[in-house]
Write an enzyme that holds these catalytic residues in place. Structure first.
Site, PDB file in Angstrom:
ATOM      1  N   ASP A  64      -8.716  25.602   2.446  1.00 28.52           N
ATOM      2  CA  ASP A  64      -7.315  26.014   2.287  1.00 28.52           C
ATOM      3  C   ASP A  64      -7.111  26.815   0.997  1.00 28.52           C
ATOM      4  O   ASP A  64      -6.065  27.442   0.820  1.00 28.52           O
ATOM      5  CB  ASP A  64      -6.397  24.780   2.254  1.00 28.52           C
ATOM      6  N   GLN A 110      -3.589  18.115   5.288  1.00 26.75           N
ATOM      7  CA  GLN A 110      -2.377  18.687   5.867  1.00 26.75           C
ATOM      8  C   GLN A 110      -1.198  18.393   4.936  1.00 26.75           C
ATOM      9  O   GLN A 110      -0.927  17.241   4.616  1.00 26.75           O
ATOM     10  CB  GLN A 110      -2.144  18.092   7.265  1.00 26.75           C
ATOM     11  N   LYS A 150      -4.898  23.418  14.861  1.00 25.47           N
ATOM     12  CA  LYS A 150      -6.164  23.673  14.153  1.00 25.47           C
ATOM     13  C   LYS A 150      -7.347  23.059  14.909  1.00 25.47           C
ATOM     14  O   LYS A 150      -8.433  23.649  14.974  1.00 25.47           O
ATOM     15  CB  LYS A 150      -6.080  23.128  12.719  1.00 25.47           C
TER      16      LYS A 150
HETATM   17  C1  BQF Z   1       3.174  30.094  16.091  1.00 25.70           C
HETATM   18  C2  BQF Z   1       2.973  25.277   7.900  1.00 25.70           C
HETATM   19  C3  BQF Z   1       5.039  25.052   6.717  1.00 25.70           C
HETATM   20  C4  BQF Z   1       4.572  23.910   6.080  1.00 25.70           C
HETATM   21  C5  BQF Z   1       3.296  23.439   6.322  1.00 25.70           C
HETATM   22  C6  BQF Z   1       1.102  28.957  15.274  1.00 25.70           C
HETATM   23  C7  BQF Z   1       1.147  27.549  13.329  1.00 25.70           C
HETATM   24  C8  BQF Z   1       2.492  27.750  13.224  1.00 25.70           C
HETATM   25  C9  BQF Z   1       3.150  28.586  14.124  1.00 25.70           C
HETATM   26  C10 BQF Z   1       0.415  26.680  12.383  1.00 25.70           C
HETATM   27  C11 BQF Z   1       2.098  25.923   8.876  1.00 25.70           C
HETATM   28  C12 BQF Z   1       2.544  27.131   9.625  1.00 25.70           C
HETATM   29  C13 BQF Z   1       0.829  25.388   9.103  1.00 25.70           C
HETATM   30  C14 BQF Z   1       2.465  29.170  15.157  1.00 25.70           C
HETATM   31  C15 BQF Z   1      -0.113  25.959  10.105  1.00 25.70           C
HETATM   32  C16 BQF Z   1       1.408  27.808  10.368  1.00 25.70           C
HETATM   33  O1  BQF Z   1       2.804  30.129  17.264  1.00 25.70           O
HETATM   34  O2  BQF Z   1       4.080  30.782  15.627  1.00 25.70           O
HETATM   35  C17 BQF Z   1       0.443  28.148  14.366  1.00 25.70           C
HETATM   36  O3  BQF Z   1      -0.304  25.827  12.818  1.00 25.70           O
HETATM   37  N1  BQF Z   1       0.562  26.831  11.014  1.00 25.70           N
HETATM   38  C18 BQF Z   1       0.438  24.220   8.372  1.00 25.70           C
HETATM   39  O4  BQF Z   1      -0.666  23.716   8.552  1.00 25.70           O
HETATM   40  O5  BQF Z   1       1.257  23.675   7.495  1.00 25.70           O
HETATM   41  C19 BQF Z   1       2.507  24.127   7.243  1.00 25.70           C
HETATM   42  C20 BQF Z   1       4.253  25.729   7.623  1.00 25.70           C
END
Ligand code: BQF
Length: 319
Positions: free
Chosen positions: A136, A113, A69
């Site tokens: 969010d 987060q 992010k």
């Molecule tokens: C990619 C998330 C579960 C629990 C909390 C790029 C992200 C993920 C994968 C990413 C996720 C999942 C995020 C890829 C944010 C998605 O290249 O496939 C980016 O940063 N995500 C989160 O903030 O909290 C989570 C999944």
């Protein structure tokens, strides 16, 4: 004829037919667009959008996501920073930190987060974020607005799914969409957007949406998936969606991301769908990783810029 049918089946099994949706490329294109918009916005004398992420503890996956992010923010021109707090922080101190950011007029967007440590009440924390900074979309008021079809911050993952369906060019009007997973932050908002009426302040996708979850009978999951034009899966159960559950030509949006250890002892991320198998059945499939994830980050950028524009409008209305 006897010979032809098994041969056809065999060739389908051997030949991948699904179009693979490149989430990284789509995300890069979206972010380039946002970058240009922000450039123009700042050049016109407006305030640069500012985002703050709060990271409690040092869970490796959470650190990775926050870093993604921060990198995306830098690329699009959003002023961003991560507030890192110890996993032992009290609920009260965490709320205080959020309120500090709520009261800072330079900050447009705040995100916590998730997940937060067990001793923290996640619901209370999400509600502590100022409704207008809740990029969010996890504040109870913003969830309510989403359900009431009012303009709000739509959670980034659901926005990413909607955006992917739009970009792929899938018709959703009266089509059957199955959502697997009922989490408040992912499955539920996706389900809401899918079934909602398009004649609203927040236009829905008009699909016949079905929500499956951990207590859906396995045979029902198979039946609903087999009937679906679109399968959206967000369960964290690797291999949940198998080829025989997929209608030929259907669209699979795989939101799952689970770290597994392969039989060779290597660690890797996988989605919910049996990817290799489903390639031969589906018309479209998003890989995981590299599908919904990158677009989710781009949607967070979009929400942050939206918050910034909303505040700007509020300020000029006060003048
Ligand atoms: C990619 C998330 C579960 C629990 C909390 C790029 C992200 C993920 C994968 C990413 C996720 C999942 C995020 C890829 C944010 C998605 O290249 O496939 C980016 O940063 N995500 C989160 O903030 O909290 C989570 C999944």
């Amino acid at each position: 004829m006897r010979l032809l049918t098994p041969l056809k089946t065999l060739s389908r099994l051997l030949t991948p037919t699904a179009k693979i949706i490149d989430g990284k490329k789509i995300s890069a294109d979206i972010q380039n667009g946002i970058k240009e918009e922000i450039n123009g916005w700042v050049a016109a004398g407006h305030k640069r959008p500012a985002l703050r992420a709060i990271l409690v503890g040092d869970d490796p996956a959470s650190c990775t996501y926050v870093n993604k992010k921060m990198i995306a923010s830098r690329e699009v021109g959003i002023d961003s920073d991560t507030v890192r707090l110890p996993s032992t922080i009290s609920q009260e101190d965490l709320v205080k930190k959020i309120e500090e950011l709520n009261n800072d007029n330079n900050i447009d967007g705040i995100l916590i987060q998730l997940p937060v440590p067990d001793h923290i009440n996640e619901r209370e924390i999400c509600n502590a974020v100022h409704v207008d900074k809740d990029v969010d979309g996890f504040h109870v008021t913003n969830i309510g607005k989403l359900v009431a079809n009012q303009d709000t911050f739509i959670p980034a993952t659901s926005l990413a799914v909607i955006e992917l369906i739009r970009i792929i060019g899938i018709d959703t009007f009266g089509k059957r969409a199955v959502v697997c997973g009922r989490s408040k932050n992912v499955g539920l908002p996706i389900f809401q957007m899918l079934h909602a009426d398009y004649r609203n302040e927040l236009p829905g996708l008009e699909a016949t949406a079905i929500m499956c979850h951990r207590n859906t009978k396995p045979e029902d999951l198979v039946m609903y998936c087999q009937s679906a034009d679109i399968i959206i899966t967000a369960t964290g159960v690797p291999g949940l969606i198998k080829p025989h559950m997929v209608k030929e030509g259907a669209c699979i949006i795989d939101v799952g991301l689970t770290r597994i250890t392969t039989p060779e002892g290597k660690s890797k991320l996988v989605g919910d769908a049996d990817y290799e198998g489903c390639l031969a059945r589906a018309g479209y499939i998003t890989p995981a990783p590299g599908g919904v994830g990158p677009v989710t980050v781009a949607m967070l950028m979009k929400n942050t810029f939206k918050a910034c524009k909303n505040f700007d409008r509020q300020r000029s209305n006060q003048k």
